[in-house]
Design an enzyme around this catalytic site. Structure first.
Site, PDB file in Angstrom:
ATOM      1  N   HIS A   1       0.820  -1.209   0.000  1.00 47.31           N
ATOM      2  CA  HIS A   1       0.000   0.000   0.000  1.00 47.31           C
ATOM      3  C   HIS A   1       0.857   1.263   0.000  1.00 47.31           C
ATOM      4  O   HIS A   1       0.645   2.179  -0.789  1.00 47.31           O
ATOM      5  CB  HIS A   1      -0.922  -0.031   1.230  1.00 47.31           C
ATOM      6  CG  HIS A   1      -1.801   1.176   1.335  1.00 47.31           C
ATOM      7  ND1 HIS A   1      -1.421   2.303   2.018  1.00 47.31           N
ATOM      8  CD2 HIS A   1      -3.009   1.453   0.800  1.00 47.31           C
ATOM      9  CE1 HIS A   1      -2.381   3.214   1.925  1.00 47.31           C
ATOM     10  NE2 HIS A   1      -3.358   2.725   1.184  1.00 47.31           N
TER      11      HIS A   1
ATOM     12  N   ARG B   1      -7.168   1.433 -10.130  1.00 50.26           N
ATOM     13  CA  ARG B   1      -7.525   0.649  -8.935  1.00 50.26           C
ATOM     14  C   ARG B   1      -8.579   1.425  -8.151  1.00 50.26           C
ATOM     15  O   ARG B   1      -8.238   2.344  -7.411  1.00 50.26           O
ATOM     16  CB  ARG B   1      -6.309   0.475  -8.030  1.00 50.26           C
ATOM     17  CG  ARG B   1      -5.214  -0.436  -8.537  1.00 50.26           C
ATOM     18  CD  ARG B   1      -4.102  -0.462  -7.486  1.00 50.26           C
ATOM     19  NE  ARG B   1      -3.135  -1.508  -7.675  1.00 50.26           N
ATOM     20  CZ  ARG B   1      -1.929  -1.316  -8.233  1.00 50.26           C
ATOM     21  NH1 ARG B   1      -1.580  -0.129  -8.660  1.00 50.26           N
ATOM     22  NH2 ARG B   1      -1.088  -2.318  -8.333  1.00 50.26           N
TER      23      ARG B   1
ATOM     24  N   GLU C   1      -3.566 -12.995 -12.934  1.00 53.22           N
ATOM     25  CA  GLU C   1      -2.739 -12.884 -11.728  1.00 53.22           C
ATOM     26  C   GLU C   1      -2.786 -14.135 -10.863  1.00 53.22           C
ATOM     27  O   GLU C   1      -2.197 -14.174  -9.795  1.00 53.22           O
ATOM     28  CB  GLU C   1      -3.067 -11.618 -10.935  1.00 53.22           C
ATOM     29  CG  GLU C   1      -4.529 -11.319 -10.767  1.00 53.22           C
ATOM     30  CD  GLU C   1      -4.804  -9.931 -10.183  1.00 53.22           C
ATOM     31  OE1 GLU C   1      -3.878  -9.228  -9.770  1.00 53.22           O
ATOM     32  OE2 GLU C   1      -5.986  -9.564 -10.136  1.00 53.22           O
TER      33      GLU C   1
ATOM     34  N   GLY D   1      -1.261  -9.153 -13.891  1.00 49.19           N
ATOM     35  CA  GLY D   1      -1.084  -8.548 -12.570  1.00 49.19           C
ATOM     36  C   GLY D   1       0.048  -9.301 -11.920  1.00 49.19           C
ATOM     37  O   GLY D   1      -0.154 -10.237 -11.159  1.00 49.19           O
ATOM     38  N   THR D   2       1.277  -8.867 -12.278  1.00 45.55           N
ATOM     39  CA  THR D   2       2.427  -9.666 -11.831  1.00 45.55           C
ATOM     40  C   THR D   2       2.650  -9.597 -10.324  1.00 45.55           C
ATOM     41  O   THR D   2       3.272 -10.492  -9.756  1.00 45.55           O
ATOM     42  CB  THR D   2       3.706  -9.202 -12.554  1.00 45.55           C
ATOM     43  OG1 THR D   2       3.689  -7.768 -12.587  1.00 45.55           O
ATOM     44  CG2 THR D   2       3.779  -9.755 -13.953  1.00 45.55           C
TER      45      THR D   2
ATOM     46  N   ASP E   1       0.564 -10.089  -8.028  1.00 46.93           N
ATOM     47  CA  ASP E   1      -0.062 -11.303  -7.495  1.00 46.93           C
ATOM     48  C   ASP E   1       0.431 -12.553  -8.204  1.00 46.93           C
ATOM     49  O   ASP E   1       0.644 -13.582  -7.576  1.00 46.93           O
ATOM     50  CB  ASP E   1      -1.591 -11.194  -7.605  1.00 46.93           C
ATOM     51  CG  ASP E   1      -2.164 -10.342  -6.492  1.00 46.93           C
ATOM     52  OD1 ASP E   1      -1.733 -10.511  -5.336  1.00 46.93           O
ATOM     53  OD2 ASP E   1      -3.021  -9.489  -6.773  1.00 46.93           O
TER      54      ASP E   1
ATOM     55  N   CYS F   1       0.088  -4.752 -15.899  1.00 51.38           N
ATOM     56  CA  CYS F   1      -0.124  -3.581 -15.038  1.00 51.38           C
ATOM     57  C   CYS F   1       0.493  -3.783 -13.664  1.00 51.38           C
ATOM     58  O   CYS F   1       0.377  -2.923 -12.803  1.00 51.38           O
ATOM     59  CB  CYS F   1      -1.609  -3.246 -14.931  1.00 51.38           C
ATOM     60  SG  CYS F   1      -2.599  -4.613 -14.337  1.00 51.38           S
TER      61      CYS F   1
HETATM   62  C1  PEP Z   1      -1.098  -7.031  -9.582  1.00 53.63           C
HETATM   63  O1  PEP Z   1      -1.453  -7.959  -8.862  1.00 53.63           O
HETATM   64  O2  PEP Z   1      -0.046  -7.048 -10.271  1.00 53.63           O
HETATM   65  C2  PEP Z   1      -1.899  -5.818  -9.663  1.00 53.63           C
HETATM   66  C3  PEP Z   1      -1.622  -4.884 -10.546  1.00 53.63           C
HETATM   67  O3  PEP Z   1      -2.917  -5.675  -8.771  1.00 53.63           O
HETATM   68  P1  PEP Z   1      -2.735  -5.237  -7.228  1.00 53.63           P
HETATM   69  O4  PEP Z   1      -1.313  -4.789  -7.042  1.00 53.63           O
HETATM   70  O5  PEP Z   1      -3.708  -4.169  -6.989  1.00 53.63           O
HETATM   71  O6  PEP Z   1      -3.050  -6.518  -6.512  1.00 53.63           O
HETATM   72 MG    MG Z   2      -3.402  -7.945  -8.025  1.00 52.46          MG
END
Ligand code: PEP
Ligand code: MG
Length: 764
Positions: A399, A497, A640, A662-663, A665, A712
């Site tokens: 965060h 997001r 992800e 979503g790398t 995750d 992303c």
């Molecule tokens: C990710 O998982 O790469 C992603 C972009 O989503 P978040 O970081 O919000 O989980």
């Molecule tokens: Mg993610």
């Protein structure tokens, strides 16, 4: 020797007068001399203050006390500070100084004018030493006695505990430190804001103006989404205009302080500036830029038909709502106190404030370095104020890292022990690129030019735009970051997001449902997303449905009913939760639907944490049932979870419009490494062969089906990784705001090299 004056009017001051009038006084004088409409002011000079110390006989006793104090002993420091301040406040101001102040104040206007009385400190041996924010300012002062009292209070504020501590740590001899006081007409602005004389990234002669109703603090602090106007100085016309919904403004209350009030409904959507006003403001911005020979960041205010320019300084960061943050690499020689991950580039110095929980947030001041175990959504307002952020926990995707990058605030995360090693008031410098925290303030001058902007290294002013075949998009989480994101020239938003917009409201989606306040939730979401859509006209914006692990909701209103999960990262988040909680899903879809109905056809939807094509189909079916023409809008998925990478062909057959890795995750789920756990962060390897294989195979299938394939996650902000992704066929990349310039350059270079390689191979 001629006697130095006690009082100087702005008209008589230039930039060389810092020893006499301090940095603030000199800058206002210089602005006045070039014809900017600065509110009327005079300065009570540093020499008047020295005269006061000498004539009252305070000098020796006061400095003896200050020399003897042990600044590390906070009780003793507080005692001495109190004593010295009392001595200054209790002593009688020399009659001639007093008379001159009263006569100058009388000359400001026929009735007693309401003024702001501001400290402007300076040091003899280092005239430009920055003591900004350490001495006091008094607003709403009126009448002779009140002005005299406020001047004396400014003098006393030179001996606040924090200021004494800072000077001792910086090696300043208190005897050489002076203070001047600016007495200035207080402008009760009807509208106000900030502006950049030139485009902050490209340096083009485009003046970018942000404005809202009421006092300027609302825009500077980022607490409202201001209108934005772009004026083309070459063509001499307003080039773009984005009018936002302005719900709050800050206004003065009586003679003391300010308050936040609602803006009447009928004025919320009204443009703040007319074309003529935009033109006039841009002309002042240009005058200032030409005089200082470097693009300027200005504050302005308007009362009736009169424009005032309150401040002008070089642009130091690419962001709007800037807080004079440092840039580039630090050249600090202080001892290394901590090491962690460089999560948001830039250099910042300031006093530490440790935040353990919500109770501590009130203590956080502008310019502090916020230190916490980990940040959470209720800290975002405090995160907006500070100069830098340091955490014990977390990696590049936690965060604190995501929000700091959005805010353009330097941050170092995952230091393991910042909250234990550092104490409140310690002066530190953090380097958000290298991930290092040093003792003491930085020795580096803040870079004056936009070319040095955080993360924009290599972006040449006024360089020709770089065209890439790969779309280079940007990630956004906060509506207030939309303007900064758009200023990168990105080809769209590859991830919005929305949970950060919701978390910032401090109430869980479940709370809105239980209180029958769904409409409020929908409106908030609608407004937040609209700001981003407006900043990217004609460019795709992929809005992601809610994805917040249950623990992030815990501290919010309604958080008490959130389930306690052993492992929230593997639990009730993303599309799984929305499919099981249709009421929550529906509120979001309603906000999107209203935006589509208003013609925002650049809005695409992206579902997070999808593990099986059935989830995609189920989501689509629900959305269709709520009245959305699902064939007319773009619906895509995040890849992800390894299962979604493995089943990508089935997703393509199920009709996804796009897929985005979503790398953050995908790496944690492939390698079984908790992305927020610094104990295993060295094993969190984006380029692990298993991760790369999943990605390479999935890209190949997407290409086969003609499905746009993007990234992303944080890996999309790493040039090396992006080079590999382009070589392997990715069609777009979405990076963090600070990384867009370097990713665009990487993409261009990689594409050119690939073409060259192909030609050479053919000719060989
Ligand atoms: C990710 O998982 O790469 C992603 C972009 O989503 P978040 O970081 O919000 O989980
Ligand atoms: Mg993610």
């Amino acid at each position: 020797m001629t006697e130095m004056p006690n009082i100087l009017w702005l008209e008589a001051i230039s930039k060389d007068d810092i020893p006499l009038v301090g940095g603030k006084g000199a800058s206002l004088g210089e602005m006045t001399s070039i014809g900017l409409p600065v509110p009327k002011a005079f300065v009570v000079t540093a020499q008047a203050f020295r005269k006061f110390l000498v004539q009252t006989g305070l000098e020796d006793s006061l400095f003896d006390l200050l020399t003897a104090v042990d600044v590390e002993n906070s009780e003793e420091l507080e005692d001495v500070s109190r004593n010295v301040k009392d001595m200054v406040l209790g002593a009688k101001m020399p009659e001639d100084v007093k008379e001159e102040i009263i006569s100058a104040y009388g000359a400001m206007g026929p009735d007693d004018m309401v003024v702001a009385v501001r400290s402007s400190a300076t040091a003899e041996d280092l005239p430009d030493a920055s003591f900004a924010g350490q001495q006091e300012t008094y607003l709403n002062i009126r009448g002779d006695a009140a002005v005299i009292e406020a001047v004396q209070m400014c003098w006393a504020s030179l001996y606040g505990a924090r200021a004494i501590y800072y000077r001792a740590k910086q090696g300043f001899d208190d005897r050489t430190v002076n203070i001047a006081v600016v007495v200035q007409q207080l402008i009760r602005s009807e509208k106000s804001g900030v502006m950049f004389s030139s485009h902050p990234v490209t340096g083009e002669p485009l003046t970018i103006i942000e404005g809202s109703w009421g006092l300027g603090e609302a825009v500077v602090s980022g607490s409202v989404s201001p209108d934005k106007y772009v004026y083309d100085r070459r063509l001499k016309r307003v080039f773009d205009r984005m009018v936002s919904k302005k719900e709050y403004m800050i206004v003065p209350i009586g003679d003391h302080g300010t308050e936040l009030v609602d803006i009447p409904k009928d004025r919320q959507d009204e443009p703040v500036l007319s074309d003529t006003e935009v033109e006039q403001l841009a002309a002042f911005a240009e005058t200032s830029e030409e005089h200082y020979n470097v693009p300027q960041d200005l504050e302005w205010a308007i009362v009736g038909n009169t424009i005032y320019i309150l401040q002008s300084r070089p642009i130091t960061t690419i962001g709007m709502n800037t807080k004079a943050k440092g840039a580039g690499a630090s050249q600090n020689t202080g001892a290394v106190l901590l090491e962690g991950n460089g999560a948001s580039p830039g250099v910042a110095s300031g006093p530490v404030i440790i935040v353990h929980d919500i109770k501590d947030l009130g203590k956080v001041k502008e310019g502090d370095i916020l230190v916490a175990k980990m940040t959470n959504p209720d800290m975002v307002p405090a995160m907006r104020k500070v100069a830098g952020i340091i955490t014990d926990e977390g990696g590049m995707t936690c965060h604190a890292a995501i929000v700091s990058r959005e805010l353009g605030t330097p941050a170092v995360v995952g230091t393991k022990k910042a909250t234990k090693t550092l104490k409140d008031g310690d002066i530190v410098t953090l380097d958000g690129e290298k991930g290092i925290v040093y003792e003491g303030a930085t020795s580096q001058a803040v870079a004056p030019a936009v070319v040095m902007a955080a993360g924009a290294s290599g972006a040449a002013v006024a360089a020709a735009p770089i065209i890439t075949a790969t779309s280079i998009k940007v990630n956004v989480s906060l509506a207030e970051a939309a303007a900064r994101a758009a200023a990168t020239g990105a080809d769209g938003v590859g991830l919005l997001r929305i949970e950060h917009m919701i978390l910032g409201l401090n109430k869980t989606p479940g709370w809105y449902i239980s209180q029958n306040k769904e409409e409020e939730f929908i409106t908030e979401l609608y407004n937040g997303i609209k700001v981003v859509l407006d900043a990217f006209p004609g460019k795709p914006v992929w809005v992601r449905t809610l994805d917040a692990p249950t623990d992030e909701f815990r501290n919010m209103l309604g958080g008490e009913t959130e389930p306690i999960e052993h492992n929230p990262m593997l639990g009730w988040r993303g599309i799984r939760r929305d499919l099981q909680s249709p009421a929550q899903f529906r509120m979001q879809i309603e906000a999107f639907k209203r935006l589509w109905d208003r013609g925002y056809d650049n809005l695409g939807l992206m579902f997070p944490l999808v593990g099986h094509p059935e989830e995609f189909l189920k989501a689509k079916e629900l959305i269709a049932g709520w009245g959305v023409d699902v064939d007319a809008v773009e619906l895509g998925v995040m890849i992800e979870i390894p299962s979604s990478a493995i089943l990508i062909e089935d997703f393509c057959k199920a009709g996804i419009s796009f897929a985005s890795f979503g790398t953050n995750d995908l790496i944690q789920y492939t390698l079984a490494i908790d992305r927020n756990n610094e104990l295993v962060s060295s094993m969190y390897r984006p380029k692990h062969p298993a991760v790369l294989k999943l990605i390479r195979d999935a890209i190949a299938v997407c290409r086969q089906y003609g499905v746009e394939c993007s990234i992303c996650g944080q890996a999309g902000s790493d040039p090396k990784m992006v080079e590999w992704l382009i070589e392997n066929g990715i069609t777009s990349v979405s990076a963090n705001i600070d990384a867009v310039p370097k990713i665009r350059e990487t993409a261009a270079r990689t594409e050119k090299r690939m073409i060259l390689d192909a030609v050479r191979l053919k000719n060989a």
